[in-house]
Design an enzyme around this catalytic site. Structure first.
Site, PDB file in Angstrom:
ATOM      1  N   ASP A  13       0.794  -1.323  -0.010  1.00 60.37           N
ATOM      2  CA  ASP A  13      -0.139  -0.123   0.108  1.00 60.37           C
ATOM      3  C   ASP A  13       0.792   1.254   0.020  1.00 60.37           C
ATOM      4  O   ASP A  13       0.509   2.395   0.529  1.00 60.37           O
ATOM      5  CB  ASP A  13      -0.823   0.130   1.331  1.00 60.37           C
ATOM      6  CG  ASP A  13      -1.837  -1.136   1.288  1.00 60.37           C
ATOM      7  OD1 ASP A  13      -2.368  -1.440   0.468  1.00 60.37           O
ATOM      8  OD2 ASP A  13      -1.769  -1.878   2.345  1.00 60.37           O
ATOM      9  N   LYS A  16       2.258   2.256  -5.282  1.00 65.89           N
ATOM     10  CA  LYS A  16       2.942   1.786  -6.262  1.00 65.89           C
ATOM     11  C   LYS A  16       2.006   1.917  -7.486  1.00 65.89           C
ATOM     12  O   LYS A  16       2.636   2.041  -8.667  1.00 65.89           O
ATOM     13  CB  LYS A  16       3.276   0.298  -6.201  1.00 65.89           C
ATOM     14  CG  LYS A  16       4.280  -0.144  -5.019  1.00 65.89           C
ATOM     15  CD  LYS A  16       4.303  -1.713  -4.878  1.00 65.89           C
ATOM     16  CE  LYS A  16       3.307  -2.513  -4.457  1.00 65.89           C
ATOM     17  NZ  LYS A  16       3.006  -2.174  -3.121  1.00 65.89           N
ATOM     18  N   GLY A  40      -3.810  -4.385  -4.616  1.00 66.55           N
ATOM     19  CA  GLY A  40      -4.783  -3.331  -5.165  1.00 66.55           C
ATOM     20  C   GLY A  40      -3.862  -2.120  -5.665  1.00 66.55           C
ATOM     21  O   GLY A  40      -2.826  -1.642  -4.678  1.00 66.55           O
ATOM     22  N   HIS A  41      -3.949  -1.625  -6.873  1.00 68.51           N
ATOM     23  CA  HIS A  41      -3.326  -0.414  -7.295  1.00 68.51           C
ATOM     24  C   HIS A  41      -4.383   0.421  -7.653  1.00 68.51           C
ATOM     25  O   HIS A  41      -5.093   0.140  -8.488  1.00 68.51           O
ATOM     26  CB  HIS A  41      -2.474  -0.821  -8.470  1.00 68.51           C
ATOM     27  CG  HIS A  41      -1.140  -1.561  -8.217  1.00 68.51           C
ATOM     28  ND1 HIS A  41       0.003  -1.998  -8.898  1.00 68.51           N
ATOM     29  CD2 HIS A  41      -0.679  -1.814  -6.739  1.00 68.51           C
ATOM     30  CE1 HIS A  41       0.836  -2.681  -8.304  1.00 68.51           C
ATOM     31  NE2 HIS A  41       0.429  -2.484  -7.122  1.00 68.51           N
ATOM     32  N   GLN A 224       2.267  -5.951  -3.205  1.00 66.86           N
ATOM     33  CA  GLN A 224       2.419  -6.119  -1.738  1.00 66.86           C
ATOM     34  C   GLN A 224       3.951  -5.201  -1.347  1.00 66.86           C
ATOM     35  O   GLN A 224       3.982  -4.325  -1.898  1.00 66.86           O
ATOM     36  CB  GLN A 224       2.484  -7.437  -1.039  1.00 66.86           C
ATOM     37  CG  GLN A 224       1.236  -8.155  -1.089  1.00 66.86           C
ATOM     38  CD  GLN A 224       0.935  -9.015  -2.167  1.00 66.86           C
ATOM     39  OE1 GLN A 224       1.562  -9.636  -2.936  1.00 66.86           O
ATOM     40  NE2 GLN A 224      -0.419  -9.347  -2.608  1.00 66.86           N
ATOM     41  N   THR A 239       2.667 -12.465   2.928  1.00 71.09           N
ATOM     42  CA  THR A 239       2.046 -13.085   2.045  1.00 71.09           C
ATOM     43  C   THR A 239       2.454 -14.090   1.543  1.00 71.09           C
ATOM     44  O   THR A 239       3.415 -14.807   2.064  1.00 71.09           O
ATOM     45  CB  THR A 239       1.912 -11.986   0.657  1.00 71.09           C
ATOM     46  OG1 THR A 239       0.857 -12.548  -0.101  1.00 71.09           O
ATOM     47  CG2 THR A 239       3.095 -11.975   0.141  1.00 71.09           C
TER      48      THR A 239
END
Length: 430
Positions: A13, A16, A40-41, A224, A239
Protein backbone atom coordinates in the site's frame (compact mmCIF):
# COMPACT_ATOMS: atom_id res chain seq x y z
CA UNK A 1 18.33 1.99 -21.39
CA UNK A 2 17.56 -0.26 -18.45
CA UNK A 3 14.53 -2.33 -17.55
CA UNK A 4 12.97 -1.36 -14.22
CA UNK A 5 11.44 -3.43 -11.41
CA UNK A 6 9.09 -1.69 -8.99
CA UNK A 7 8.67 -3.24 -5.54
CA UNK A 8 7.14 -2.12 -2.27
CA UNK A 9 9.66 -1.28 0.45
CA UNK A 10 7.28 -1.46 3.42
CA UNK A 11 4.17 -3.58 4.13
CA UNK A 12 2.44 -2.82 0.84
CA UNK A 13 0.00 0.00 0.00
CA UNK A 14 2.92 2.36 -0.63
CA UNK A 15 1.38 3.98 -3.71
CA UNK A 16 2.94 1.71 -6.35
CA UNK A 17 0.00 2.21 -8.70
CA UNK A 18 0.73 5.86 -9.37
CA UNK A 19 4.48 5.28 -9.70
CA UNK A 20 4.02 2.36 -12.09
CA UNK A 21 1.58 4.43 -14.11
CA UNK A 22 4.06 7.32 -14.20
CA UNK A 23 6.86 5.01 -15.32
CA UNK A 24 4.71 3.17 -17.85
CA UNK A 25 4.88 6.16 -20.20
CA UNK A 26 8.63 5.54 -20.43
CA UNK A 27 8.28 1.75 -20.70
CA UNK A 28 7.31 -0.30 -23.72
CA UNK A 29 5.86 -3.25 -21.79
CA UNK A 30 4.49 -3.75 -18.25
CA UNK A 31 4.77 -7.16 -16.53
CA UNK A 32 3.17 -8.35 -13.29
CA UNK A 33 5.34 -11.05 -11.68
CA UNK A 34 3.87 -12.26 -8.35
CA UNK A 35 0.90 -12.27 -6.00
CA UNK A 36 -2.75 -12.51 -6.89
CA UNK A 37 -5.86 -10.36 -6.67
CA UNK A 38 -5.08 -9.70 -3.01
CA UNK A 39 -3.09 -6.68 -4.21
CA UNK A 40 -4.63 -3.39 -5.24
CA UNK A 41 -3.27 -0.49 -7.28
CA UNK A 42 -5.11 2.81 -7.57
CA UNK A 43 -4.46 5.01 -10.59
CA UNK A 44 -5.87 8.53 -10.97
CA UNK A 45 -5.76 9.71 -14.58
CA UNK A 46 -7.42 12.95 -15.68
CA UNK A 47 -9.62 12.81 -12.60
CA UNK A 48 -10.73 9.22 -13.29
CA UNK A 49 -9.86 6.58 -10.68
CA UNK A 50 -8.99 3.07 -11.80
CA UNK A 51 -8.69 0.29 -9.22
CA UNK A 52 -6.68 -2.69 -10.46
CA UNK A 53 -5.92 -5.97 -8.72
CA UNK A 54 -4.70 -8.43 -11.33
CA UNK A 55 -4.35 -6.34 -14.45
CA UNK A 56 -0.92 -4.71 -14.87
CA UNK A 57 -1.13 -0.93 -14.63
CA UNK A 58 0.08 -0.57 -18.23
CA UNK A 59 -3.31 -1.55 -19.65
CA UNK A 60 -4.75 1.86 -18.74
CA UNK A 61 -2.09 3.52 -20.91
CA UNK A 62 -2.53 1.03 -23.76
CA UNK A 63 0.91 -0.52 -23.17
CA UNK A 64 1.30 -4.25 -23.90
CA UNK A 65 0.84 -5.92 -20.53
CA UNK A 66 1.69 -9.38 -19.24
CA UNK A 67 0.65 -11.47 -16.25
CA UNK A 68 3.63 -13.72 -15.51
CA UNK A 69 3.83 -17.28 -14.29
CA UNK A 70 4.66 -16.10 -10.76
CA UNK A 71 1.12 -14.77 -10.35
CA UNK A 72 -1.70 -17.02 -9.10
CA UNK A 73 -4.78 -16.13 -11.12
CA UNK A 74 -8.43 -16.30 -10.18
CA UNK A 75 -9.92 -16.50 -13.68
CA UNK A 76 -13.34 -15.31 -12.52
CA UNK A 77 -11.79 -12.30 -10.79
CA UNK A 78 -9.71 -11.57 -13.89
CA UNK A 79 -12.73 -11.63 -16.18
CA UNK A 80 -14.68 -9.46 -13.74
CA UNK A 81 -11.85 -6.92 -13.62
CA UNK A 82 -11.59 -6.86 -17.40
CA UNK A 83 -15.32 -6.16 -17.50
CA UNK A 84 -15.11 -3.33 -14.93
CA UNK A 85 -12.20 -1.62 -16.66
CA UNK A 86 -13.92 -1.99 -20.04
CA UNK A 87 -16.90 -0.05 -18.66
CA UNK A 88 -14.46 2.79 -17.96
CA UNK A 89 -13.43 2.84 -21.61
CA UNK A 90 -10.33 0.62 -21.45
CA UNK A 91 -10.96 -2.30 -23.81
CA UNK A 92 -8.83 -5.31 -22.87
CA UNK A 93 -8.01 -7.55 -25.82
CA UNK A 94 -5.45 -10.37 -26.30
CA UNK A 95 -3.36 -7.85 -28.25
CA UNK A 96 -3.08 -5.73 -25.10
CA UNK A 97 -2.97 -8.41 -22.38
CA UNK A 98 -1.18 -11.76 -22.26
CA UNK A 99 -1.58 -14.32 -19.48
CA UNK A 100 1.18 -16.87 -18.84
CA UNK A 101 -0.07 -20.28 -19.92
CA UNK A 102 1.90 -21.87 -17.05
CA UNK A 103 0.37 -19.66 -14.34
CA UNK A 104 -1.52 -21.51 -11.60
CA UNK A 105 -5.23 -20.89 -11.07
CA UNK A 106 -7.06 -19.88 -7.92
CA UNK A 107 -10.24 -21.94 -7.68
CA UNK A 108 -13.35 -21.55 -5.49
CA UNK A 109 -12.04 -24.31 -3.22
CA UNK A 110 -8.96 -22.18 -2.51
CA UNK A 111 -11.13 -19.29 -1.34
CA UNK A 112 -13.12 -21.69 0.83
CA UNK A 113 -10.02 -23.10 2.48
CA UNK A 114 -8.47 -19.66 3.02
CA UNK A 115 -11.55 -18.41 4.83
CA UNK A 116 -12.15 -21.62 6.78
CA UNK A 117 -8.60 -21.58 8.15
CA UNK A 118 -8.67 -17.89 8.99
CA UNK A 119 -11.92 -18.26 10.90
CA UNK A 120 -11.02 -21.52 12.64
CA UNK A 121 -8.87 -19.98 15.35
CA UNK A 122 -8.86 -16.40 16.60
CA UNK A 123 -5.31 -16.80 17.89
CA UNK A 124 -4.05 -18.09 14.55
CA UNK A 125 -5.35 -15.26 12.36
CA UNK A 126 -2.78 -14.01 9.85
CA UNK A 127 -4.97 -11.28 8.38
CA UNK A 128 -5.33 -12.72 4.88
CA UNK A 129 -7.77 -11.27 2.37
CA UNK A 130 -9.53 -14.64 2.18
CA UNK A 131 -9.19 -14.75 -1.60
CA UNK A 132 -7.42 -18.09 -1.85
CA UNK A 133 -3.93 -16.87 -2.69
CA UNK A 134 -2.10 -18.87 -0.01
CA UNK A 135 -3.83 -22.21 -0.69
CA UNK A 136 -3.27 -21.73 -4.44
CA UNK A 137 0.47 -21.27 -3.90
CA UNK A 138 0.44 -24.35 -1.65
CA UNK A 139 -1.03 -26.44 -4.45
CA UNK A 140 1.46 -24.99 -6.91
CA UNK A 141 4.51 -26.08 -4.91
CA UNK A 142 2.84 -29.41 -4.08
CA UNK A 143 2.50 -30.05 -7.84
CA UNK A 144 -1.26 -30.48 -7.83
CA UNK A 145 -2.34 -27.06 -9.21
CA UNK A 146 -4.63 -26.55 -12.17
CA UNK A 147 -2.83 -24.18 -14.54
CA UNK A 148 -4.04 -21.94 -17.35
CA UNK A 149 -2.80 -24.39 -19.99
CA UNK A 150 -4.86 -27.18 -18.42
CA UNK A 151 -8.03 -25.46 -19.63
CA UNK A 152 -6.92 -26.46 -23.12
CA UNK A 153 -5.89 -30.00 -22.17
CA UNK A 154 -9.19 -31.68 -21.40
CA UNK A 155 -7.70 -35.18 -21.74
CA UNK A 156 -5.58 -34.55 -18.65
CA UNK A 157 -7.96 -32.29 -16.74
CA UNK A 158 -9.98 -35.08 -15.10
CA UNK A 159 -6.88 -36.68 -13.59
CA UNK A 160 -5.61 -33.31 -12.37
CA UNK A 161 -8.94 -32.50 -10.73
CA UNK A 162 -9.02 -35.91 -9.06
CA UNK A 163 -5.51 -35.43 -7.65
CA UNK A 164 -6.41 -31.95 -6.42
CA UNK A 165 -9.62 -33.07 -4.73
CA UNK A 166 -7.95 -36.03 -3.03
CA UNK A 167 -6.11 -33.42 -0.99
CA UNK A 168 -8.82 -30.78 -0.60
CA UNK A 169 -11.71 -33.08 0.23
CA UNK A 170 -9.67 -34.61 3.04
CA UNK A 171 -9.12 -31.11 4.43
CA UNK A 172 -12.77 -30.24 4.03
CA UNK A 173 -13.84 -33.36 5.92
CA UNK A 174 -11.53 -32.41 8.75
CA UNK A 175 -12.99 -28.89 8.81
CA UNK A 176 -16.55 -30.23 8.82
CA UNK A 177 -17.68 -28.93 5.43
CA UNK A 178 -19.10 -30.69 2.40
CA UNK A 179 -16.78 -32.29 -0.12
CA UNK A 180 -16.47 -30.97 -3.68
CA UNK A 181 -17.74 -32.86 -6.67
CA UNK A 182 -15.15 -33.09 -9.43
CA UNK A 183 -17.74 -32.91 -12.16
CA UNK A 184 -19.07 -29.62 -10.81
CA UNK A 185 -15.58 -28.10 -10.63
CA UNK A 186 -14.85 -29.20 -14.19
CA UNK A 187 -18.09 -27.64 -15.41
CA UNK A 188 -17.13 -24.34 -13.76
CA UNK A 189 -13.78 -24.38 -15.55
CA UNK A 190 -15.30 -25.32 -18.89
CA UNK A 191 -17.75 -22.43 -18.57
CA UNK A 192 -14.93 -19.85 -18.56
CA UNK A 193 -12.19 -21.50 -20.61
CA UNK A 194 -13.19 -19.92 -23.92
CA UNK A 195 -13.02 -16.47 -22.31
CA UNK A 196 -9.65 -17.06 -20.64
CA UNK A 197 -7.70 -19.03 -23.24
CA UNK A 198 -7.50 -16.24 -25.86
CA UNK A 199 -5.22 -14.39 -23.43
CA UNK A 200 -3.00 -17.43 -22.74
CA UNK A 201 0.52 -17.29 -24.20
CA UNK A 202 4.04 -18.53 -23.39
CA UNK A 203 4.86 -15.24 -21.69
CA UNK A 204 8.51 -16.13 -21.12
CA UNK A 205 8.97 -16.55 -24.87
CA UNK A 206 7.11 -13.36 -25.73
CA UNK A 207 9.18 -11.34 -23.26
CA UNK A 208 12.44 -12.88 -24.45
CA UNK A 209 11.59 -11.83 -28.00
CA UNK A 210 10.69 -8.30 -26.95
CA UNK A 211 13.88 -7.83 -24.93
CA UNK A 212 16.39 -9.74 -27.04
CA UNK A 213 15.20 -8.98 -30.55
CA UNK A 214 13.17 -5.78 -30.28
CA UNK A 215 15.14 -4.06 -27.49
CA UNK A 216 11.95 -3.13 -25.64
CA UNK A 217 12.04 -1.61 -22.18
CA UNK A 218 10.23 -3.66 -19.54
CA UNK A 219 8.61 -2.41 -16.37
CA UNK A 220 8.25 -5.22 -13.81
CA UNK A 221 5.33 -4.53 -11.50
CA UNK A 222 5.38 -6.07 -8.02
CA UNK A 223 2.55 -6.38 -5.52
CA UNK A 224 2.44 -6.06 -1.72
CA UNK A 225 5.71 -5.03 -0.05
CA UNK A 226 9.10 -6.41 0.93
CA UNK A 227 8.16 -6.77 4.60
CA UNK A 228 5.40 -9.14 3.46
CA UNK A 229 7.86 -11.36 1.58
CA UNK A 230 7.39 -15.01 2.56
CA UNK A 231 11.12 -15.35 3.30
CA UNK A 232 12.28 -11.87 4.30
CA UNK A 233 9.14 -10.39 5.84
CA UNK A 234 7.52 -10.51 9.28
CA UNK A 235 6.78 -14.23 9.07
CA UNK A 236 4.19 -15.70 9.53
CA UNK A 237 2.31 -12.43 9.05
CA UNK A 238 3.29 -12.27 5.39
CA UNK A 239 1.91 -12.99 1.95
CA UNK A 240 2.43 -16.33 0.20
CA UNK A 241 4.94 -15.25 -2.43
CA UNK A 242 8.33 -13.63 -2.72
CA UNK A 243 7.72 -9.91 -3.14
CA UNK A 244 11.37 -8.84 -3.54
CA UNK A 245 12.82 -7.97 -6.93
CA UNK A 246 14.51 -11.35 -7.40
CA UNK A 247 11.06 -12.78 -8.06
CA UNK A 248 10.76 -10.59 -11.16
CA UNK A 249 13.07 -13.01 -12.96
CA UNK A 250 11.52 -16.26 -11.74
CA UNK A 251 7.97 -14.93 -12.01
CA UNK A 252 8.29 -14.03 -15.70
CA UNK A 253 10.71 -16.60 -17.08
CA UNK A 254 13.46 -14.09 -17.75
CA UNK A 255 16.94 -14.29 -16.26
CA UNK A 256 18.15 -12.07 -13.39
CA UNK A 257 20.12 -9.86 -15.76
CA UNK A 258 16.85 -8.70 -17.33
CA UNK A 259 15.55 -7.09 -14.14
CA UNK A 260 17.69 -3.95 -14.37
CA UNK A 261 17.15 -0.99 -12.04
CA UNK A 262 15.15 -1.78 -8.89
CA UNK A 263 12.95 1.02 -7.56
CA UNK A 264 11.58 0.66 -4.04
CA UNK A 265 8.36 2.49 -3.17
CA UNK A 266 8.07 3.88 0.36
CA UNK A 267 5.60 6.24 1.97
CA UNK A 268 6.90 9.21 3.92
CA UNK A 269 5.36 7.44 6.93
CA UNK A 270 4.38 3.78 7.43
CA UNK A 271 1.15 1.81 7.10
CA UNK A 272 0.15 -1.81 7.41
CA UNK A 273 -3.08 -3.77 6.80
CA UNK A 274 -3.89 -6.91 8.75
CA UNK A 275 -2.23 -8.58 11.70
CA UNK A 276 1.45 -8.74 12.58
CA UNK A 277 4.23 -6.67 14.15
CA UNK A 278 4.42 -2.96 13.43
CA UNK A 279 7.07 -1.29 15.64
CA UNK A 280 6.22 2.33 14.83
CA UNK A 281 2.43 2.00 14.93
CA UNK A 282 0.65 4.99 16.48
CA UNK A 283 -2.45 4.57 18.64
CA UNK A 284 -2.95 8.27 19.36
CA UNK A 285 -4.41 11.29 17.60
CA UNK A 286 -1.40 11.44 15.25
CA UNK A 287 -2.20 7.93 14.00
CA UNK A 288 -5.81 8.94 13.40
CA UNK A 289 -4.63 12.10 11.64
CA UNK A 290 -2.44 10.11 9.24
CA UNK A 291 -5.28 7.66 8.58
CA UNK A 292 -7.81 10.38 7.81
CA UNK A 293 -5.55 12.75 5.89
CA UNK A 294 -3.88 9.93 3.95
CA UNK A 295 -7.20 8.16 3.26
CA UNK A 296 -5.62 5.00 4.52
CA UNK A 297 -8.10 2.30 3.61
CA UNK A 298 -7.18 -0.80 1.61
CA UNK A 299 -8.02 -0.87 -2.10
CA UNK A 300 -8.89 -4.58 -2.02
CA UNK A 301 -10.19 -5.10 1.51
CA UNK A 302 -11.51 -1.67 2.42
CA UNK A 303 -9.96 -2.22 5.84
CA UNK A 304 -8.44 0.64 7.79
CA UNK A 305 -4.67 0.72 7.50
CA UNK A 306 -2.66 0.91 10.69
CA UNK A 307 -0.48 4.03 10.61
CA UNK A 308 2.85 4.97 12.16
CA UNK A 309 6.05 6.92 11.75
CA UNK A 310 8.61 6.13 9.06
CA UNK A 311 10.62 3.03 10.07
CA UNK A 312 14.09 3.52 8.57
CA UNK A 313 15.32 0.23 10.04
CA UNK A 314 12.68 -1.90 8.32
CA UNK A 315 12.92 0.05 5.07
CA UNK A 316 16.72 -0.19 4.98
CA UNK A 317 16.46 -3.94 5.50
CA UNK A 318 13.85 -4.21 2.74
CA UNK A 319 15.98 -2.21 0.33
CA UNK A 320 18.98 -4.44 0.92
CA UNK A 321 17.12 -7.76 0.56
CA UNK A 322 15.41 -6.39 -2.54
CA UNK A 323 18.50 -5.01 -4.25
CA UNK A 324 16.87 -1.58 -4.44
CA UNK A 325 18.93 1.17 -6.08
CA UNK A 326 16.55 4.10 -5.67
CA UNK A 327 13.53 5.08 -3.57
CA UNK A 328 10.27 6.52 -4.84
CA UNK A 329 8.87 8.36 -1.82
CA UNK A 330 5.11 8.87 -1.82
CA UNK A 331 2.63 10.92 0.22
CA UNK A 332 5.12 13.51 1.44
CA UNK A 333 2.24 16.00 1.39
CA UNK A 334 0.40 14.11 4.14
CA UNK A 335 3.05 15.34 6.60
CA UNK A 336 2.37 18.99 5.75
CA UNK A 337 1.55 21.11 8.81
CA UNK A 338 2.94 18.72 11.40
CA UNK A 339 5.17 20.63 13.86
CA UNK A 340 7.49 17.67 14.31
CA UNK A 341 7.99 14.33 12.64
CA UNK A 342 9.59 11.24 14.08
CA UNK A 343 11.69 8.61 12.32
CA UNK A 344 12.65 5.25 13.77
CA UNK A 345 16.45 4.97 13.55
CA UNK A 346 16.97 1.80 15.60
CA UNK A 347 15.18 -0.65 17.88
CA UNK A 348 15.50 -1.49 21.54
CA UNK A 349 15.21 -5.23 22.21
CA UNK A 350 15.43 -6.14 25.88
CA UNK A 351 17.72 -3.20 26.55
CA UNK A 352 19.97 -3.79 23.54
CA UNK A 353 20.10 -1.39 20.59
CA UNK A 354 19.74 -3.23 17.28
CA UNK A 355 19.52 -1.99 13.71
CA UNK A 356 17.65 -4.82 12.02
CA UNK A 357 14.25 -6.44 12.35
CA UNK A 358 14.75 -9.85 14.02
CA UNK A 359 13.74 -12.99 12.14
CA UNK A 360 11.94 -14.56 15.11
CA UNK A 361 8.29 -13.91 15.83
CA UNK A 362 8.94 -13.00 19.48
CA UNK A 363 11.83 -10.74 18.52
CA UNK A 364 9.71 -8.86 16.00
CA UNK A 365 6.93 -8.45 18.56
CA UNK A 366 9.36 -7.30 21.24
CA UNK A 367 11.27 -4.51 19.53
CA UNK A 368 10.62 -0.92 20.59
CA UNK A 369 11.38 1.98 18.25
CA UNK A 370 14.15 4.44 19.00
CA UNK A 371 13.11 7.74 17.44
CA UNK A 372 14.83 10.78 16.06
CA UNK A 373 12.70 13.92 15.97
CA UNK A 374 12.81 16.14 12.87
CA UNK A 375 11.33 19.61 12.61
CA UNK A 376 8.25 19.72 10.41
CA UNK A 377 7.07 22.36 7.95
CA UNK A 378 4.00 24.56 7.72
CA UNK A 379 4.05 25.19 3.96
CA UNK A 380 2.26 22.89 1.53
CA UNK A 381 4.11 20.34 -0.56
CA UNK A 382 0.91 19.20 -2.30
CA UNK A 383 1.33 19.15 -6.06
CA UNK A 384 5.01 20.18 -6.03
CA UNK A 385 6.86 19.22 -9.20
CA UNK A 386 10.36 20.49 -8.42
CA UNK A 387 12.71 20.75 -5.45
CA UNK A 388 12.35 24.53 -5.62
CA UNK A 389 8.68 24.20 -4.70
CA UNK A 390 9.42 22.23 -1.52
CA UNK A 391 9.89 23.80 1.92
CA UNK A 392 13.45 23.62 3.24
CA UNK A 393 12.46 21.33 6.11
CA UNK A 394 10.71 18.93 3.74
CA UNK A 395 13.94 18.66 1.75
CA UNK A 396 15.87 18.08 4.99
CA UNK A 397 13.44 15.28 5.88
CA UNK A 398 13.95 13.58 2.51
CA UNK A 399 17.73 13.90 2.79
CA UNK A 400 17.67 12.38 6.27
CA UNK A 401 15.65 9.41 4.97
CA UNK A 402 18.30 8.94 2.28
CA UNK A 403 21.03 8.89 4.92
CA UNK A 404 19.22 6.46 7.20
CA UNK A 405 18.23 4.03 4.44
CA UNK A 406 21.56 4.37 2.61
CA UNK A 407 19.64 4.77 -0.64
CA UNK A 408 18.99 7.87 -2.80
CA UNK A 409 15.50 9.13 -3.55
CA UNK A 410 14.91 8.82 -7.29
CA UNK A 411 11.29 9.98 -7.39
CA UNK A 412 9.14 12.04 -5.05
CA UNK A 413 5.33 11.97 -5.22
CA UNK A 414 3.38 14.92 -3.81
CA UNK A 415 -0.23 14.00 -4.66
CA UNK A 416 -2.25 11.14 -6.21
CA UNK A 417 -2.11 12.92 -9.58
CA UNK A 418 0.35 11.41 -12.03
CA UNK A 419 2.11 14.64 -12.97
CA UNK A 420 2.71 15.74 -9.38
CA UNK A 421 6.03 13.91 -9.30
CA UNK A 422 9.57 15.19 -8.82
CA UNK A 423 12.06 13.25 -10.93
CA UNK A 424 15.55 13.07 -9.45
CA UNK A 425 16.89 10.10 -11.39
CA UNK A 426 15.19 8.42 -14.36
CA UNK A 427 15.23 4.70 -13.47
CA UNK A 428 15.17 3.74 -17.15
CA UNK A 429 18.32 5.75 -17.75
CA UNK A 430 20.18 4.23 -14.79
Amino acid sequence: MSNVAVVGAQWGDEGKGKIVDWLSERADVVVRFQGGHNAGHTLVINGVTYKLSLLPSGVVRGKPSFIGNGVVVDPWALLDEIGRVSKQGIVITPDLLALADNASLILPLHRDLDQLRENASEAGKIGTTGRGIGPAYEDKVARRAIRVCDLDDLAALDDKIERLLTHHNALRRGLGVAEIDGRGLKDELLAIKDKVLPFAKPVWQELDRLVRHENKRLLFEGAQGAMLDVDHGTYPFVTSSNTVSGQAAAGTGLGPSAVGFVLGIAKAYTTRVGAGPFPTELFDDTGEYLTDRGREFGVVTGRRRRCGWFDAVAVRQALKTGGVKGIAMTKLDILDGMPEIKVCVAYDLNGERIERLPASMSGQAGVKPIYETIEGWSQSTYGARSWAQLPANAIKYVRRIEELTETPVALLSTSPEREDTILVQDPFAA
